[in-house]
Structure formats: C-alpha cells, structure tokens
Design a protein around this motif. Structure first.
Motif, mmCIF file in Angstrom:
data_model
loop_
_atom_site.group_PDB
_atom_site.id
_atom_site.type_symbol
_atom_site.label_atom_id
_atom_site.label_comp_id
_atom_site.label_asym_id
_atom_site.label_seq_id
_atom_site.Cartn_x
_atom_site.Cartn_y
_atom_site.Cartn_z
ATOM 1 N N GLU A 98 0.812 -1.222 0.000
ATOM 2 C CA GLU A 98 0.000 0.000 0.000
ATOM 3 C C GLU A 98 0.844 1.269 0.000
ATOM 4 N N ILE A 99 2.079 1.162 0.443
ATOM 5 C CA ILE A 99 2.981 2.319 0.502
ATOM 6 C C ILE A 99 3.276 2.853 -0.900
ATOM 7 N N TYR A 100 3.240 1.975 -1.869
ATOM 8 C CA TYR A 100 3.603 2.308 -3.253
ATOM 9 C C TYR A 100 2.314 2.531 -4.042
ATOM 10 N N ASN A 101 1.826 3.758 -3.984
ATOM 11 C CA ASN A 101 0.483 4.087 -4.469
ATOM 12 C C ASN A 101 0.191 3.631 -5.885
ATOM 13 N N ASP A 102 1.060 3.959 -6.832
ATOM 14 C CA ASP A 102 0.792 3.607 -8.231
ATOM 15 C C ASP A 102 0.838 2.098 -8.435
ATOM 16 N N PHE A 103 1.835 1.457 -7.850
ATOM 17 C CA PHE A 103 1.943 0.002 -7.958
ATOM 18 C C PHE A 103 0.723 -0.663 -7.322
ATOM 19 N N PHE A 104 0.340 -0.199 -6.162
ATOM 20 C CA PHE A 104 -0.797 -0.776 -5.455
ATOM 21 C C PHE A 104 -2.095 -0.604 -6.254
ATOM 22 N N ARG A 105 -2.302 0.568 -6.798
ATOM 23 C CA ARG A 105 -3.502 0.823 -7.610
ATOM 24 C C ARG A 105 -3.534 -0.114 -8.816
ATOM 25 N N GLU A 106 -2.400 -0.232 -9.477
ATOM 26 C CA GLU A 106 -2.310 -1.112 -10.643
ATOM 27 C C GLU A 106 -2.562 -2.574 -10.235
ATOM 28 N N TYR A 107 -1.924 -2.972 -9.155
ATOM 29 C CA TYR A 107 -2.096 -4.335 -8.650
ATOM 30 C C TYR A 107 -3.568 -4.611 -8.334
ATOM 31 N N LYS A 108 -4.229 -3.711 -7.627
ATOM 32 C CA LYS A 108 -5.630 -3.900 -7.255
ATOM 33 C C LYS A 108 -6.532 -3.977 -8.491
ATOM 34 N N ASN A 109 -6.275 -3.146 -9.491
ATOM 35 C CA ASN A 109 -7.071 -3.191 -10.721
ATOM 36 C C ASN A 109 -6.925 -4.530 -11.428
ATOM 37 N N PHE A 110 -5.695 -5.012 -11.511
ATOM 38 C CA PHE A 110 -5.485 -6.299 -12.170
ATOM 39 C C PHE A 110 -6.018 -7.452 -11.331
ATOM 40 N N GLU A 111 -5.921 -7.349 -10.015
ATOM 41 C CA GLU A 111 -6.483 -8.391 -9.146
ATOM 42 C C GLU A 111 -8.007 -8.443 -9.280
ATOM 43 N N LYS A 112 -8.633 -7.288 -9.330
ATOM 44 C CA LYS A 112 -10.092 -7.254 -9.497
ATOM 45 C C LYS A 112 -10.468 -7.892 -10.833
ATOM 46 N N THR A 113 -9.734 -7.536 -11.866
ATOM 47 C CA THR A 113 -10.000 -8.098 -13.197
ATOM 48 C C THR A 113 -9.790 -9.603 -13.189
ATOM 49 N N ARG A 114 -8.702 -10.051 -12.580
ATOM 50 C CA ARG A 114 -8.400 -11.484 -12.502
ATOM 51 C C ARG A 114 -9.542 -12.236 -11.812
#
Length: 123
Positions: A98-114
């Motif tokens: 969560e500390i890495y805002n852009d990475f976390f946002r990207e990760y969450k978007n791809f996880e939701k899609t997955r």
C-alpha cells in the motif's frame, strides 16, 4: 454474466496505464537486501509484474471479444494465482504494498480483473 462483462468493460481503461516503473524501482531500493538475496532468474520484478498483467489483459481481450471459450487453458491456470502466489520470491513486500500508491492501484485493478475473469470463466 452480463454484470461481470459490464464490470470488465468499465475497468478495461484502467488496465491500459503504463507499468508503475517509479514504484517498482523504489520497491527495489527499499528492499535492496531482499532483492540481493534473490538469484538472477528470480530478480526481475518489473518483468514479472508485466507478465502477470499481460496474462490478465490478454485473457480480458478474449472475453470482451466474445471468445471466452478460446482463452487458452494455460492462461486460465495462471489466472488462478495472485501475483504474490505466482511469484513467491516477492512475498517480503506484500504486506507493505500500500505504501507504493501507483503500484498498489495497478495491482488492485489487475487483481479485481483477474477475480472477475475467474468467476466468468468458471461458469
């Protein structure tokens, strides 16, 4: 099923953003010791994250093109694991993501899609 397709269509644009290179670089600096302990084959965070995202994006393109039955079985099998399950060598920063805002946002978007893809493909 239509609801899942609608959600996937909505999130599609979010997935087209570039890989958050600044954050992946920062992660590698912040966890330098942990990355140094990885072998050369294991130490490719940006490439591994890119491959993970591309599998999800590729599977999504099949689904949105109405070719759900054409998604290769290997891709479906890869969808069954989160990034940190697929690339266990990076688990050391999973609880700090969560500390890495852009990475976390990207990760969450791809996880939701997955997750949505898995629901759709399991029907």
């Amino acid at each position: 099923m239509d609801n899942i397709i609608d959600q996937l269509n909505e999130i599609k644009n979010e997935l087209e953003k570039p890989i958050p290179y600044r954050d992946t670089d920062k992660i590698q600096v912040d966890f330098r010791t942990e990355f140094l302990s990885l072998s050369d084959e294991e130490d490719c965070l940006t490439g591994d994250f890119n491959n993970y995202c591309m599998n999800i994006a590729g599977s999504l393109s099949y689904v949105l093109a109405g070719k759900t039955n054409k998604v290769p079985q290997g891709q479906i099998e890869m969808l069954q694991k989160s990034f940190f399950d697929s690339f266990k060598q990076y688990k050391f920063f999973e609880d700090k993501i969560e500390i890495y805002n852009d990475f976390f946002r990207e990760y969450k978007n791809f996880e939701k899609t997955r997750t949505l893809l898995l629901h759709l493909l399991s029907k």
